[in-house]
Design a protein around this motif. Structure first.
Motif, PDB file in Angstrom:
ATOM      1  N   GLY A  41       7.410  12.791   1.810  1.00  0.00           N
ATOM      2  CA  GLY A  41       8.015  11.881   0.836  1.00  0.00           C
ATOM      3  C   GLY A  41       6.971  11.090   0.084  1.00  0.00           C
ATOM      4  N   ASP A  42       7.387  10.511  -1.047  1.00  0.00           N
ATOM      5  CA  ASP A  42       6.506   9.678  -1.874  1.00  0.00           C
ATOM      6  C   ASP A  42       5.234  10.418  -2.275  1.00  0.00           C
ATOM      7  OD1 ASP A  42       8.321   7.557  -1.617  1.00  0.00           O
ATOM      8  OD2 ASP A  42       7.392   6.901   0.253  1.00  0.00           O
ATOM      9  N   GLY A  43       5.375  11.714  -2.550  1.00  0.00           N
ATOM     10  CA  GLY A  43       4.238  12.490  -3.018  1.00  0.00           C
ATOM     11  C   GLY A  43       3.297  12.977  -1.947  1.00  0.00           C
ATOM     12  N   ARG A  82      -1.572   8.553   5.860  1.00  0.00           N
ATOM     13  CA  ARG A  82      -0.603   8.717   4.772  1.00  0.00           C
ATOM     14  C   ARG A  82      -0.973   7.842   3.564  1.00  0.00           C
ATOM     15  NH1 ARG A  82       4.599  10.561   4.708  1.00  0.00           N
ATOM     16  NH2 ARG A  82       5.805   9.957   2.871  1.00  0.00           N
ATOM     17  N   THR A  83      -1.447   6.635   3.834  1.00  0.00           N
ATOM     18  CA  THR A  83      -1.850   5.736   2.752  1.00  0.00           C
ATOM     19  C   THR A  83      -3.008   6.333   1.964  1.00  0.00           C
ATOM     20  OG1 THR A  83      -1.153   3.826   4.077  1.00  0.00           O
ATOM     21  CG2 THR A  83      -2.604   3.393   2.217  1.00  0.00           C
ATOM     22  N   ALA A  86      -1.673   9.348  -0.126  1.00  0.00           N
ATOM     23  CA  ALA A  86      -0.838   8.923  -1.252  1.00  0.00           C
ATOM     24  C   ALA A  86      -1.675   8.452  -2.421  1.00  0.00           C
ATOM     25  CB  ALA A  86       0.120   7.822  -0.806  1.00  0.00           C
TER      26      ALA A  86
END
Length: 236
Positions: A41-43, A82-83, A86
């Protein structure tokens, strides 16, 4: 008498193996919130692989290989990975034997053989950071930089290899004397201190024995860490 010695030796072996089994099964477990970072999710697409997990974001040129801290469940670092992904730096979170990176120094080779990036960085937390620096010392030509979270390089790194230390202000676990002494091993090293941060705040696994009390939430420490890594790698 010989039979008695054999029995004593066998009993000692049983105690040793039993103690080792208990030791490797005692570790810091990821908090439930960390599991959210393993979802697509979120790319960002999260793929479980033979070596661990790959966090595949919009970036295509660079990736970070990450070695977890000793006796910490790997997925506790999923929010940080993940950060990074992203914001343009893909991340490869490595699963270590017995959750001790020292037994998997060369795991980065398997990661690099599996994926194709123009630039590779290696990093880790605590024991994972020390071990990542060990790999960097052995194969500097394969890397563009090394990141050590609450960690240091035990041996000298290549004079041309950029290095970054990130430390929490209230870290109560890191050996500060050794940390300062070992800075000489990174000729191109730079340091970033996180105000209010501590040792455990780089992941989501709760309080760590001997650590100082954090003055900021772990989520804030993770965000600050990601921002500094992205600036170091000139990504994002």
């Amino acid at each position: 008498m010989k039979h008695k010695r054999i029995l004593i030796f066998a009993a000692a072996l049983l105690l040793l193996f039993g103690g080792c089994a208990v030791y490797v099964q005692t570790y810091y477990r990821a908090l439930p919130a960390a599991a959210d970072a393993l979802l697509d999710g979120d790319g960002v697409r999260v793929e479980e692989t033979a070596y661990g997990w790959r966090f595949d974001g919009p970036g295509e040129e660079a990736a970070m290989i990450f070695y977890p801290g000793g006796k910490v469940e790997e997925t506790a670092y999923a929010p940080l990975m993940r950060t990074l992904a992203a914001d343009g730096l893909d991340a490869c979170l490595v699963r270590m034997p017995f959750r001790l990176a020292i037994f998997g120094v060369g795991q980065a080779r398997d990661v690099m053989a599996r994926h194709d990036y123009d630039r590779w960085y290696i990093g880790g937390h605590s024991l994972g950071g020390v071990t990542a620096a060990m790999f960097a010392a052995r194969q500097p030509e394969t890397l563009d930089g090394v990141v050590m979270l609450a960690a240091y390089a035990n041996g000298p790194l290549d004079a041309e290899l950029p290095a970054l230390w990130i430390v929490g202000e209230h870290d109560g676990v890191l050996n500060r004397d050794k940390y300062e002494q070992k800075k000489v091993n990174c000729p191109r090293g730079e340091e970033y201190l996180i105000p209010g941060g501590n040792h455990a705040g780089f992941g989501l696994y709760g309080p760590q024995s001997g650590d100082g009390e954090a003055g900021i939430p772990a989520a804030a420490q993770i965000r600050k860490t990601a921002d500094r890594i992205l600036a170091f790698t000139k990504t994002g």
